[in-house]
Structures are given as structure tokens and as C-alpha cells.
Design an enzyme around this catalytic site. Structure first.
Site, PDB file in Angstrom:
ATOM      1  N   GLN A   1      38.817  36.201  37.267  1.00  0.00           N
ATOM      2  CA  GLN A   1      40.151  36.070  36.682  1.00  0.00           C
ATOM      3  C   GLN A   1      40.436  37.225  35.726  1.00  0.00           C
ATOM      4  O   GLN A   1      39.636  37.533  34.856  1.00  0.00           O
ATOM      5  CB  GLN A   1      40.251  34.718  35.946  1.00  0.00           C
ATOM      6  CG  GLN A   1      41.619  34.405  35.427  1.00  0.00           C
ATOM      7  CD  GLN A   1      42.659  34.206  36.531  1.00  0.00           C
ATOM      8  OE1 GLN A   1      42.405  33.528  37.528  1.00  0.00           O
ATOM      9  NE2 GLN A   1      43.817  34.829  36.378  1.00  0.00           N
TER      10      GLN A   1
ATOM     11  N   ASP B   1      40.840  38.131  46.728  1.00  0.00           N
ATOM     12  CA  ASP B   1      42.015  38.563  45.962  1.00  0.00           C
ATOM     13  C   ASP B   1      42.599  39.842  46.567  1.00  0.00           C
ATOM     14  O   ASP B   1      43.752  40.183  46.293  1.00  0.00           O
ATOM     15  CB  ASP B   1      41.608  38.861  44.507  1.00  0.00           C
ATOM     16  CG  ASP B   1      42.173  37.851  43.526  1.00  0.00           C
ATOM     17  OD1 ASP B   1      43.074  37.094  43.922  1.00  0.00           O
ATOM     18  OD2 ASP B   1      41.706  37.844  42.373  1.00  0.00           O
TER      19      ASP B   1
ATOM     20  N   LYS C   1      43.322  26.768  40.432  1.00  0.00           N
ATOM     21  CA  LYS C   1      42.633  27.271  41.634  1.00  0.00           C
ATOM     22  C   LYS C   1      41.485  26.340  42.036  1.00  0.00           C
ATOM     23  O   LYS C   1      41.316  26.026  43.215  1.00  0.00           O
ATOM     24  CB  LYS C   1      42.113  28.695  41.372  1.00  0.00           C
ATOM     25  CG  LYS C   1      43.231  29.722  41.355  1.00  0.00           C
ATOM     26  CD  LYS C   1      42.809  31.067  40.778  1.00  0.00           C
ATOM     27  CE  LYS C   1      44.050  31.958  40.636  1.00  0.00           C
ATOM     28  NZ  LYS C   1      43.799  33.217  39.928  1.00  0.00           N
TER      29      LYS C   1
END
Ligand code: NAP
Length: 308
Positions: free
Chosen positions: A120, A143, A76
């Protein structure tokens, strides 16, 4: 997105119950190529924003040493760098206190250089993932996992779509096949993939069936589907005898075969001979997930640049 990106791989097909010839069957949907095209476009848009003094910025937080998470996070950050984004990577030991993590998120919520915040998953067991996700400002929830973001998707309000199903929608769009009136079957009902996937398909006027571990006779459902999205996490959940000829098959699953090689939920070789379009694993949904994270972060920055 310019029409060209979405139409370049287009090969409109009739989704009827017909026997397709071997030559027609199973066009691979190339997630790597589509990602490359999109990322070039994202980089251009990021450069023009940066010239207006709003460089898109993503903060990525990793807690603990999970090896798979470390790879995902590295990819990422690399993607941000390549797209010309500002990125911040914060790595903490596995014993980080929950309240310290929440304080960091609050600080990033107030940081004008950051337009997207990603924590994460999975987190160490002593940290409540729901508290963490809900602590992220909705305007930076790139997200799309928070309750408010899920509500925005449910009601059709502008917000951030979860990246994996959003990427699946772009892969489907790249075939040129309209979803209007088509029957889509989603296998899996997780909050991060299956459920948002079903809502996005519904938004595009598909008729949607959601299957899960208690579904009786999965094959009866999938055989009726013009589009199947498999998001289970188990090999060979979808085999050739379960697929309607010409269907679009999107494989979200990430599993290991007997040789330890990455594979999806779909028996690719068998299903490719029947399907109209199919995504491979690797090289299908995976690269698109990161691409859609970039899209969400870019759009968050563009909203800031547009002003209140
Ligand atoms: P998850 O939370 O474990 O959900 C799996 C879903 O599959 C559940 O809804 C479960 O039903 C259903 N299921 C289990 N066995 C089934 C069966 N035999 N028939 C029908 N449905 C069944 O997993 P997830 O997070 O959604 O992820 C799914 C897969 O996608 C995993 O392999 C994951 O690694 C992969 N993934 C890939 C990406 C990517 O970027 N490529 C991103 C996210 C996830 P119940 O609800 O009834 O238990």
C-alpha cells in the site's frame, strides 16, 4: 467475462455533436452494481480454482499508520474474503527498515500460496517506493505498477493492467459504446492512472489526447472528446460547458467538498445534463479499482493452475 455482464447496462448511443434531450442525457454508470456482478463471477471462478487446489491468494503489506491507507487495506482484505480468496495482511510500524521490507517481498515472491502482492502506498519517506515496486515479481505484480508491467502494457504483451484505469475501461465497456475511432481525452498523466489509461484507450482503437497541468485551453480539447477521463485530484476540473453532448465522462478524482463530503473532479450535476454517460463519486470508479485487483489476482492464480 460473459457478454451479459458487459451488455446489461448497454444503451448504445450515437456520439455525434447533437443536442440530447434531458431525458436522454446523463445515464449514471453504476460502479457498485457492476462491481457486484463482477465479484459474483470472480467468486465462482475462485471456487472452481480452489476445488483444483489453487486458491487465489493476495498478500497486502501496510507500513505505518496512514488512516486512509488503513481503510483501503481493510476494504481489499474484506473483498478477498468475500470472493473466497486466501489473503495475508502484514502490517509494520512506520520505522520498518527498507531492507526488511524487501526481504519480506522476496519471501512472498517465492510463496506458492500467494498469487498477488500489493504494497500500500504511500510508504514512509525513508523507503524508496520504486525499489519496493520493482522487488515484486512481475508474475505477482497485480497492481501493475512495476516498470516491466508498464512495458507489457505499452507493448500489448499479456500482463497486469493497473487496477484503476482497468476499472475505468470496464465502466466504459458497460455502456455498450465501442471506442473504435472515438476521441478520448484523459486529463492527468500520472504513472498509475493517466498514462496507463491513455494506453488502454489506445489499445481499444480510440484516438487519445492526454492533458496535464501545462495544457493550454483544456476546454478546447475536452469539447472534442467522445470520452473524457478526469484523473486530476481537483474539484470542478470538468464543468458542463467543457463537455460535448452525449460524451462518456469517467471521474477518477477523489476530493472533499466544502462540507467534507467525498466528490470527484467533475461537476457532476452540471455535466450529467450534457453527458451521455457519467460515473458518480462515490459509487463509480472507486469500487471498480478493488474489483480489478481481484480480477488480476484471480488471473494470476489461473495462470499458475494452467501450468507452464
Ligand atoms: P497525481 O499523480 O497527482 O496526478 C494528477 C495529474 O493531474 C497530473 O498529471 C497533473 O499534471 C494533472 N493536473 C493537475 N492540475 C491540472 C489541471 N488544472 N489541468 C489538467 N491537468 C492537471 O494524481 P493521480 O494519482 O493520478 O490521481 C488523480 C486523482 O484520482 C486523485 O484525486 C486521486 O485521489 C484519484 N484516484 C482515485 C482512485 C480510485 O480508486 N477512485 C485511484 C487512484 C487515484 P502534471 O503531470 O503536469 O503535474
Amino acid at each position: 467475462m460473459p457478454a451479459a455482464v458487459w451488455q446489461s447496462a448497454a444503451r448504445p448511443i450515437e456520439l455525434r455533436n447533437q443536442t440530447m434531450t434531458q431525458k436522454e442525457a446523463g445515464q449514471r454508470i453504476d460502479g457498485v452494481a457492476l462491481s457486484r456482478q463482477l465479484r459474483a463471477e470472480i467468486a465462482q471462478r475462485a471456487a472452481s480454482l480452489t476445488a483444483r487446489h489453487v486458491q487465489p491468494g493476495l498478500a497486502v503489506i501496510l507500513v505505518g499508520e496512514d488512516p486512509a491507507s488503513q481503510v483501503y487495506v481493510r476494504n481489499k482484505i474484506k473483498a478477498c474474503h468475500e470472493a473466497g480468496f486466501h489473503s495475508v495482511f502484514e502490517k509494520y510500524d512506520a520505522d520498518l527498515a527498507e531492507d526488511v521490507l524487501l526481504q519480506r517481498i522476496h519471501a512472498l515472491n517465492g510463496d506458492a500460496a500467494i498469487h498477488g502482492i500489493l504494497v500500500q502506498m504511500p510508504l514512509p519517506r525513508h523507503i524508496d517506493p520504486h525499489k519496493v515496486i520493482e522487488a515484486i515479481a512481475t508474475s505477482k505484480d497485480v497492481d501493475g505498477y512495476s516498470t516491466l508491467s508498464a512495458g507489457e502494457l505499452l507493448t500489448g504483451a499479456p500482463g497486469f493492467n493497473p487496477c484503476t484505469p482497468y476499472g475505468c475501461m470496464k465502466l466504459i465497456a458497460s455502456t455498450g459504446v465501442s471506442l473504435r475511432g472515438k476521441h478520448a481525452v484523459v486529463i492527468g498523466r500520472s504513472n498509475t492512472v493517466g498514462k496507463p489509461m491513455a494506453l488502454m484507450l489506445l489499445q481499444e482503437n480510440a484516438t487519445v489526447t492526454v492533458c496535464h497541468s501545462a495544457t493550454m485551453d483544456l476546454k478546447r480539447h475536452t469539447l472534442q472528446a467522445d470520452v473524457v477521463v478526469a484523473a486530476v485530484g481537483r474539484r470542478n476540473v470538468l464543468t458542463a460547458d467543457m463537455v460535448k453532448p452525449g460524451a462518456i465522462v469517467i471521474d477518477v478524482g477523489m476530493n472533499r467538498d466544502d462540507q467534507g463530503k467525498l466528490c470527484g473532479d467533475v461537476d457532476f450535476d452540471g455535466v450529467q445534463a450534457v453527458a451521455g454517460f457519467i460515473t458518480p463519486v462515490p459509487g463509480g470508479v472507486g469500487p471498480m479499482t478493488i474489483t480489478m485487483l481481484l480480477v488480476n489476482t484471480l488471473e494470476s492464480a489461473e495462470r499458475v493452475a494452467a501450468g507452464p
